[in-house]
Design a protein around this motif. Structure first.
Motif, short mmCIF file in Angstrom:
data_model
loop_
_atom_site.label_atom_id
_atom_site.label_comp_id
_atom_site.label_asym_id
_atom_site.label_seq_id
_atom_site.Cartn_x
_atom_site.Cartn_y
_atom_site.Cartn_z
N LEU A 134 0.81 -1.22 0.00
CA LEU A 134 0.00 0.00 0.00
C LEU A 134 0.84 1.27 0.00
CD1 LEU A 134 -2.94 -1.08 2.32
CD2 LEU A 134 -2.93 -0.86 -0.18
N PHE A 135 1.98 1.26 0.68
CA PHE A 135 2.86 2.43 0.62
C PHE A 135 3.44 2.58 -0.79
CE2 PHE A 135 3.12 2.24 5.37
CZ PHE A 135 2.66 3.52 5.60
N LEU A 136 3.66 1.47 -1.47
CA LEU A 136 4.12 1.52 -2.86
C LEU A 136 3.01 2.08 -3.76
CD1 LEU A 136 6.57 0.88 -4.61
CD2 LEU A 136 5.63 -1.40 -4.95
N VAL A 137 1.78 1.63 -3.56
CA VAL A 137 0.64 2.15 -4.31
C VAL A 137 0.48 3.64 -4.04
CG1 VAL A 137 -1.89 2.07 -4.53
CG2 VAL A 137 -0.57 -0.06 -4.49
N ARG A 138 0.62 4.02 -2.78
CA ARG A 138 0.50 5.45 -2.43
C ARG A 138 1.53 6.28 -3.18
NH1 ARG A 138 2.37 9.66 1.23
NH2 ARG A 138 0.56 10.87 1.87
N LEU A 139 2.73 5.78 -3.29
CA LEU A 139 3.77 6.50 -4.02
C LEU A 139 3.35 6.67 -5.48
CD1 LEU A 139 6.51 7.81 -3.54
CD2 LEU A 139 7.57 5.62 -4.09
N GLY A 140 2.81 5.62 -6.08
CA GLY A 140 2.33 5.70 -7.46
C GLY A 140 1.19 6.70 -7.61
N LEU A 141 0.26 6.70 -6.65
CA LEU A 141 -0.85 7.65 -6.69
C LEU A 141 -0.37 9.09 -6.48
CD1 LEU A 141 -3.62 5.65 -4.79
CD2 LEU A 141 -3.52 6.17 -7.24
N PHE A 142 0.66 9.25 -5.68
CA PHE A 142 1.24 10.58 -5.46
C PHE A 142 1.77 11.13 -6.79
CE2 PHE A 142 4.78 13.39 -4.23
CZ PHE A 142 4.13 14.24 -3.35
N VAL A 143 2.46 10.29 -7.52
CA VAL A 143 2.96 10.70 -8.84
C VAL A 143 1.78 11.00 -9.77
CG1 VAL A 143 4.23 9.93 -10.89
CG2 VAL A 143 5.16 9.49 -8.60
N ALA A 144 0.80 10.10 -9.80
CA ALA A 144 -0.37 10.28 -10.66
C ALA A 144 -1.10 11.58 -10.34
CB ALA A 144 -1.32 9.09 -10.53
N LEU A 145 -1.18 11.90 -9.07
CA LEU A 145 -1.84 13.14 -8.64
C LEU A 145 -1.17 14.37 -9.25
CD1 LEU A 145 -4.15 13.95 -6.68
CD2 LEU A 145 -2.42 14.18 -4.91
N HIS A 146 0.13 14.31 -9.37
CA HIS A 146 0.86 15.45 -9.92
C HIS A 146 0.88 15.47 -11.44
CE1 HIS A 146 2.06 15.64 -5.75
NE2 HIS A 146 2.34 16.90 -5.98
N LEU A 147 0.56 14.34 -12.05
CA LEU A 147 0.48 14.29 -13.51
C LEU A 147 -0.94 14.58 -14.01
CD1 LEU A 147 2.71 11.16 -14.22
CD2 LEU A 147 3.34 13.59 -14.40
N ALA A 148 -1.92 14.48 -13.12
CA ALA A 148 -3.31 14.72 -13.50
C ALA A 148 -3.52 16.20 -13.80
CB ALA A 148 -4.24 14.27 -12.37
N ARG A 149 -4.44 16.46 -14.69
CA ARG A 149 -4.77 17.85 -15.03
C ARG A 149 -5.45 18.53 -13.85
NH1 ARG A 149 -6.88 19.91 -20.65
NH2 ARG A 149 -4.87 19.01 -21.05
N SER A 150 -4.88 19.66 -13.45
CA SER A 150 -5.46 20.43 -12.34
C SER A 150 -4.96 21.87 -12.43
CB SER A 150 -5.08 19.83 -10.99
OG SER A 150 -3.75 20.12 -10.67
N ASP A 151 -5.49 22.70 -11.56
CA ASP A 151 -5.07 24.10 -11.51
C ASP A 151 -3.89 24.30 -10.56
OD1 ASP A 151 -7.14 24.78 -13.22
OD2 ASP A 151 -8.53 25.16 -11.57
N TYR A 152 -3.34 23.21 -10.04
CA TYR A 152 -2.30 23.30 -9.03
C TYR A 152 -0.94 22.91 -9.61
CZ TYR A 152 -6.54 23.19 -6.27
OH TYR A 152 -7.78 23.46 -5.77
N ASN A 153 0.10 23.41 -8.97
CA ASN A 153 1.45 23.01 -9.36
C ASN A 153 2.27 22.71 -8.10
OD1 ASN A 153 3.32 25.30 -8.61
ND2 ASN A 153 1.82 26.44 -9.84
N PRO A 154 3.29 21.88 -8.25
CA PRO A 154 4.05 21.43 -7.08
C PRO A 154 4.91 22.49 -6.42
CG PRO A 154 4.82 20.33 -9.09
CD PRO A 154 3.68 21.20 -9.48
#
Length: 185
Positions: free
Chosen positions: A12-32
């Motif tokens: 699950l921590f590995l999945v979370r890391l993948g979702l963290f990356v996906a969250l930043h690649l998803a289209r949104s109005d936010y930037n890192p």
């Protein structure tokens, strides 16, 4: 049972890391650079953020079940409870008036950052792995940097987002390795 829970936590921590990356690649109005990760929990990335948060809650709970120390287990369960609650206490949208729910979110974020960092010292001493010590120090430096960026307004836009993400990745990797260490010790 300890082995199974440690495997679940690591996965699950590995999945979370993948979702963290996906969250930043998803289209949104936010930037890192300019935005907190909590900002991604409102708007078009809300579902992805919620999934990541709840997966993390289960990861904390699984790790709690895999450790022997009662005090450590309790703190990990508190982290799980915080992560279960986070989707119900979203942050305030930047620039908007502060709300009671936004303040509760802020307190929950402070609590989870403090608890997760505090436990890195416990686990680094317990498992005595160089990689855990390095991640512990990276988490400390990035945590100090993000607090300074929060307190010194001119630094916030340029340094908070990056220092927060360094902290989050260090913490995620730290607990992924801890779950693996539970399996091998």
């Amino acid at each position: 049972m300890t082995t199974a829970l440690a495997v679940v936590a690591a996965a699950l921590f590995l999945v979370r890391l993948g979702l963290f990356v996906a969250l930043h690649l998803a289209r949104s109005d936010y930037n890192p650079i300019e935005h907190a990760v909590s900002d991604y929990a409102v708007g078009p990335t809300r579902r992805l953020s919620t999934a990541s948060t709840w997966i993390t809650a289960v990861a904390w709970a699984a790790l709690a079940g895999a450790v022997d120390d009662g005090s450590t287990r309790l703190w990990l369960l508190i982290l799980a409870a915080i992560f279960l609650a986070l989707p119900f206490i979203p942050t305030d949208i930047e620039g908007a008036r502060r709300t009671a729910i936004g303040r509760v979110h802020y307190l929950a974020a402070i609590a989870w950052f403090a608890i997760s960092y505090s436990l890195t010292g416990t686990f680094a001493r317990q498992y005595n792995l160089a990689v855990l010590t390095v991640l512990h120090w990276i988490a400390l430096v990035s945590l100090i940097a993000l607090v300074v960026a929060l307190l010194v307004s001119p630094l916030r836009r340029r340094f908070f987002g990056i220092s927060e993400r360094i902290f989050l990745v260090a913490i995620n990797l730290f607990y992924l390795i801890v779950a693996i260490a539970v399996l091998t010790h």
